[in-house]
Design a protein around this motif. Structure first.
Motif, PDB file in Angstrom:
ATOM      1  N   UNK A  26       0.824  -1.195   0.000  1.00 52.33           N
ATOM      2  CA  UNK A  26       0.000   0.000   0.000  1.00 52.33           C
ATOM      3  C   UNK A  26       0.865   1.255   0.000  1.00 52.33           C
ATOM      4  N   UNK A  27       1.912   1.260   0.796  1.00 52.23           N
ATOM      5  CA  UNK A  27       2.803   2.407   0.850  1.00 52.23           C
ATOM      6  C   UNK A  27       3.468   2.687  -0.485  1.00 52.23           C
ATOM      7  N   UNK A  28       3.900   1.629  -1.160  1.00 52.29           N
ATOM      8  CA  UNK A  28       4.559   1.795  -2.462  1.00 52.29           C
ATOM      9  C   UNK A  28       3.599   2.355  -3.500  1.00 52.29           C
ATOM     10  N   UNK A  29       2.357   1.871  -3.495  1.00 52.78           N
ATOM     11  CA  UNK A  29       1.376   2.374  -4.455  1.00 52.78           C
ATOM     12  C   UNK A  29       1.135   3.872  -4.262  1.00 52.78           C
ATOM     13  N   UNK A  30       1.055   4.282  -3.029  1.00 51.81           N
ATOM     14  CA  UNK A  30       0.824   5.701  -2.742  1.00 51.81           C
ATOM     15  C   UNK A  30       2.058   6.542  -3.055  1.00 51.81           C
ATOM     16  N   UNK A  31       3.213   6.073  -2.617  1.00 51.66           N
ATOM     17  CA  UNK A  31       4.446   6.811  -2.846  1.00 51.66           C
ATOM     18  C   UNK A  31       4.740   6.965  -4.333  1.00 51.66           C
ATOM     19  N   UNK A  32       4.522   5.901  -5.094  1.00 52.46           N
ATOM     20  CA  UNK A  32       4.759   5.942  -6.539  1.00 52.46           C
ATOM     21  C   UNK A  32       3.845   6.950  -7.234  1.00 52.46           C
ATOM     22  N   UNK A  33       2.696   7.228  -6.623  1.00 56.20           N
ATOM     23  CA  UNK A  33       1.747   8.197  -7.194  1.00 56.20           C
ATOM     24  C   UNK A  33       1.993   9.615  -6.680  1.00 56.20           C
ATOM     25  N   UNK A  34       3.046   9.795  -5.879  1.00 59.16           N
ATOM     26  CA  UNK A  34       3.375  11.122  -5.380  1.00 59.16           C
ATOM     27  C   UNK A  34       2.633  11.541  -4.132  1.00 59.16           C
ATOM     28  N   UNK A  35       1.967  10.601  -3.466  1.00 62.22           N
ATOM     29  CA  UNK A  35       1.230  10.921  -2.237  1.00 62.22           C
ATOM     30  C   UNK A  35       2.226  11.056  -1.080  1.00 62.22           C
ATOM     31  N   UNK A  36       2.147  12.117  -0.280  1.00 60.67           N
ATOM     32  CA  UNK A  36       3.077  12.275   0.844  1.00 60.67           C
ATOM     33  C   UNK A  36       2.744  11.315   1.987  1.00 60.67           C
ATOM     34  N   UNK A  37       3.660  10.410   2.288  1.00 58.61           N
ATOM     35  CA  UNK A  37       3.484   9.440   3.371  1.00 58.61           C
ATOM     36  C   UNK A  37       4.721   9.446   4.257  1.00 58.61           C
ATOM     37  N   UNK A  38       4.590   8.851   5.439  1.00 53.70           N
ATOM     38  CA  UNK A  38       5.740   8.669   6.322  1.00 53.70           C
ATOM     39  C   UNK A  38       6.625   7.573   5.749  1.00 53.70           C
ATOM     40  N   UNK A  39       7.919   7.868   5.650  1.00 53.45           N
ATOM     41  CA  UNK A  39       8.885   6.892   5.141  1.00 53.45           C
ATOM     42  C   UNK A  39       9.943   6.629   6.191  1.00 53.45           C
ATOM     43  N   UNK A  40      10.503   5.406   6.217  1.00 51.67           N
ATOM     44  CA  UNK A  40      10.036   4.237   5.470  1.00 51.67           C
ATOM     45  C   UNK A  40       8.702   3.731   6.022  1.00 51.67           C
ATOM     46  N   UNK A  41       7.993   2.947   5.217  1.00 52.87           N
ATOM     47  CA  UNK A  41       6.703   2.403   5.652  1.00 52.87           C
ATOM     48  C   UNK A  41       6.921   1.502   6.862  1.00 52.87           C
ATOM     49  N   UNK A  42       6.065   1.662   7.868  1.00 55.77           N
ATOM     50  CA  UNK A  42       6.215   0.906   9.104  1.00 55.77           C
ATOM     51  C   UNK A  42       5.601  -0.477   9.024  1.00 55.77           C
ATOM     52  N   UNK A  43       5.400  -1.078  10.199  1.00 58.40           N
ATOM     53  CA  UNK A  43       5.012  -2.474  10.245  1.00 58.40           C
ATOM     54  C   UNK A  43       3.532  -2.746  10.345  1.00 58.40           C
ATOM     55  N   UNK A  44       2.728  -1.754  10.729  1.00 49.21           N
ATOM     56  CA  UNK A  44       1.307  -2.022  10.942  1.00 49.21           C
ATOM     57  C   UNK A  44       0.394  -1.093  10.165  1.00 49.21           C
ATOM     58  N   UNK A  45       0.961  -0.071   9.530  1.00 58.58           N
ATOM     59  CA  UNK A  45       0.117   0.932   8.893  1.00 58.58           C
ATOM     60  C   UNK A  45       0.916   1.761   7.911  1.00 58.58           C
ATOM     61  N   UNK A  46       0.183   2.436   7.043  1.00 58.44           N
ATOM     62  CA  UNK A  46       0.742   3.496   6.205  1.00 58.44           C
ATOM     63  C   UNK A  46       0.170   4.804   6.730  1.00 58.44           C
ATOM     64  N   UNK A  47       1.032   5.802   6.911  1.00 55.49           N
ATOM     65  CA  UNK A  47       0.620   7.080   7.473  1.00 55.49           C
ATOM     66  C   UNK A  47       0.701   8.161   6.403  1.00 55.49           C
ATOM     67  N   UNK A  48      -0.430   8.824   6.145  1.00 54.44           N
ATOM     68  CA  UNK A  48      -0.462   9.947   5.223  1.00 54.44           C
ATOM     69  C   UNK A  48      -0.018  11.213   5.957  1.00 54.44           C
ATOM     70  N   UNK A  49       0.821  12.015   5.314  1.00 50.33           N
ATOM     71  CA  UNK A  49       1.262  13.276   5.893  1.00 50.33           C
ATOM     72  C   UNK A  49       0.245  14.344   5.530  1.00 50.33           C
TER      73      UNK A  49
END
Length: 458
Positions: A327-350
Motif C-alpha cells: 500500500x505504501x509503495x502504491x501511494x508513494x509511486x503516485x506522489x502521495x506524501x506518506x511517512x517513510x520508510x513504511x512501518x510495520x502495521x500501517x501506512x501514514x499519510x502526511x
C-alpha cells in the motif's frame, strides 16, 4: 526494478460480508458522526483501517483453542499455558493478565510512578501518556529527531536519543525517573522500529543509573522483523531468536495482545522483579480480576497463548509487513506524501503535505480521514493535533507530525482491498485544493480523539 510482494500464507475459510454504500449514504453517516471516524458504525464501513487493535482474523488453531477454555475463577489451566508462552517466547518471569494493554499501563503507572516523576519515552502514545500523567508523572520525548520528519528514511527512526535520555537524568536526577518506556515499534512515528544496538545502549545507560527499562511491546514481532531485515548480523537469525534477545534488554513490558498476539481482546503486564509483581497482583484484583485471569476469560488466554507462538512464524510476519509496504509503495509511486520508510502495521499519510493550505488548528488530518470515508467508505484515523491533546495548562500540543493512519488488520484484507484504498487516496489528492478544515464543536477532557465532534468550516 519491479517490486515483489509475497502472496498470503493462508487460505480463507470463513467470509464476512462488508458494507457497500453510496456517497449520499456516507454523507449522512459522517455528518451524524460529527466528522469523527471513531463514531461511525462498522456496518457503514467498507474497508476498515481504523485500527489493527483487536481486528485480527484468528487462525483455525486459535478457534480450536477457544473450545479448551477453563473458566475456573482461580488457577485456570489456560493461564498456565499463557504464562508458559510468555516465558518461552518473551523471556519474562511473571505475567499479570489484563483486559487489554491500557489495563497493564494503568497498573504499571500506579505501582511505579509518584508525583513529580518523569517518564522518558520514544514519542508519546495516547493512553500510555494519559496513565503516566494521571499518576503524577510527566512524559518526556527522547526519540531521535529524525522521527519527527516524515520524509527521513532512517531505517530505525524509533531509536532513543541517548544524549536526550542522559540530559534528562542529569537535569532531574535518576531517582525521579522510575523507568524509561521504549515502544517497539513506535506507533505515532509511523510504526518505526528500534535497532538492537539502540536497545542494548539504552539498557546499559538505564542500568548504570538504576532506572528500569519497560517496553510497550504491542508490536514487538514487527520490530524483530525489521531488525532481521535491516540490522547487520541478524539476517540469519529467526524471528523468535531476535525477539528473545530484544526482550532480554528490558525489565518488563506492557502488552496489548490485540496486536502482535493475534487475538481480539486481552493484554498483560510482564515483569522480572518479584516485589513489583506482588504489587501488581494486589492492584489487578481491584481493577481487573484474579491474578490468574485478570481481565480475560480462560478461552481468550488460550487463544492468546497460541497466537504468541503463531506470531513468530516468519511466513506470517513477512506477509504482514509486505502488505503494508504494498500500500505504501502504491501511494508513494503516485506522489502521495506518506511517512517513510513504511512501518510495520500501517501506512501514514502526511496531512500537512496533503493539505498544506489547512492550518494545523483546523485539523487537516481529521478532515482527510473524513474525506477518505466520503470518497470510498474506507475508515482511517487521525494521528495529529487532536490525538496529541492538551498540556497541563490547557494548551494544544502541536506535534510536528500531522498524520492519518491507514492501519491494516492482520490476516483480514487482500491486496485488492489495498488497491481500492490507494486509488481512493490518489483521487482525493487530485481534488485537495477544494477542501477546507474543521472546527471542534465538542471536546471531552481526556483522550479527546475518541469522542470529539467537528463541523466543516464554511
Amino acid at each position: 526494478m519491479e517490486k515483489k510482494y509475497v502472496a498470503e500464507p493462508y487460505k480463507i475459510k470463513v467470509v464476512e460480508p462488508i458494507a457497500v454504500t453510496s456517497r449520499a449514504q456516507r454523507e449522512e453517516v459522517i455528518k451524524k458522526a460529527g466528522y469523527n471516524t471513531f463514531l461511525i458504525n462498522s456496518s457503514d464501513v467498507y474497508i476498515d483501517l481504523l485500527t489493527d487493535s483487536g481486528t485480527t482474523a484468528m487462525s483455525d488453531n486459535q478457534w480450536a483453542g477457544i473450545m479448551m477454555g477453563d473458566e475456573a475463577y482461580a488457577g485456570s489451566k489456560n493461564f498456565m499455558k499463557l504464562q508458559e508462552a510468555v516465558r518461552e517466547v518473551y523471556g519474562f518471569k511473571y505475567i499479570v493478565p489484563t483486559h487489554q494493554g491500557r489495563g497493564a499501563e494503568n497498573i504499571l503507572s500506579q505501582i511505579t510512578i509518584k508525583e513529580g516523576d518523569y517518564i522518558p519515552g520514544n514519542m508519546y502514545f495516547t493512553t500510555t501518556r494519559a496513565h503516566q500523567e494521571m499518576n503524577g508523572g510527566t512524559f518526556v520525548d527522547v526519540i531521535i529527531d529524525e522521527a519527527h520528519d516524515s520524509a527521513n528514511e532512517n531505517p530505525f527512526k524509533g531509536n532513543i536519543d541517548l544524549k536526550k535520555f542522559e540530559n534528562l537524568i542529569d537535569e532531574v536526577g535518576a531517582d525521579k525517573i522510575p523507568y524509561i518506556c521504549v515502544a517497539v515499534t513506535v506507533n505515532l512515528a509511523g510504526g518505526q522500529p528500534v535497532s538492537m544496538k539502540n536497545l542494548k545502549e539504552v539498557s546499559k545507560l538505564a542500568k548504570e543509573n538504576g532506572i528500569m527499562v519497560m517496553y510497550d511491546a504491542t508490536r514487538c514481532v514487527e520490530n524483530a522483523y525489521f531488525i532481521k531485515e535491516r540490522e547487520e548480523g541478524y539476517q540469519d537469525k529467526s524471528i523468535a531468536e531476535i525477539l528473545k534477545e530484544m526482550m532480554s534488554y528490558a525489565d518488563g513490558c506492557t502488552m496489548s495482545g490485540k496486536k502482535d498476539c493475534l487475538v481480539n481482546i486481552g493484554g498483560f503486564l510482564a515483569i522480572n522483579d518479584e516485589k513489583l509483581y506482588q504489587k501488581a497482583t494486589q492492584l489487578v484484583v481491584v481493577y481487573e480480576g484474579m491474578p490468574s485471569y485478570g481481565g480475560m476469560s480462560g478461552r481468550d488466554m488460550e487463544a492468546m497463548a497460541r497466537g504468541i507462538y503463531e506470531s513468530v512464524d516468519y511466513n506470517y510476519i513477512h506477509h504482514r509487513i509486505t502488505q503494508c509496504r504494498y500500500l505504501g509503495d502504491k501511494l508513494s509511486d503516485a506522489g502521495i506524501p506518506i511517512v517513510k520508510p513504511v512501518g510495520g502495521h500501517a501506512v501514514f499519510l502526511d496531512a500537512k503535505q496533503f493539505y498544506p493550505h489547512i492550518p494545523q488548528d483546523e485539523f487537516p488530518a481529521q478532515m482527510l480521514a473524513a474525506q477518505l470515508y466520503l470518497k470510498s467508505g474506507v475508515r482511517s484515523m487521525e494521528r495529529g493535533i487532536i490525538s496529541a491533546g492538551r498540556d497541563k495548562d490547557g494548551n494544544n500540543y502541536h506535534p510536528k507530525l500531522e498524520l492519518v493512519r491507514l492501519t491494516i488488520p492482520r490476516r483480514v484484507y487482500t491486496y485488492a482491498h489495498m488497491d481500492v484504498v490507494a486509488d481512493s487516496i490518489i483521487d482525493l489528492y487530485k481534488e485537495r485544493d477544494k477542501v477546507k478544515g474543521l472546527k471542534m464543536v465538542y471536546e471531552p477532557p481526556v483522550l479527546r480523539f475518541f469522542t470529539a465532534r467537528f463541523e466543516p468550516l464554511k
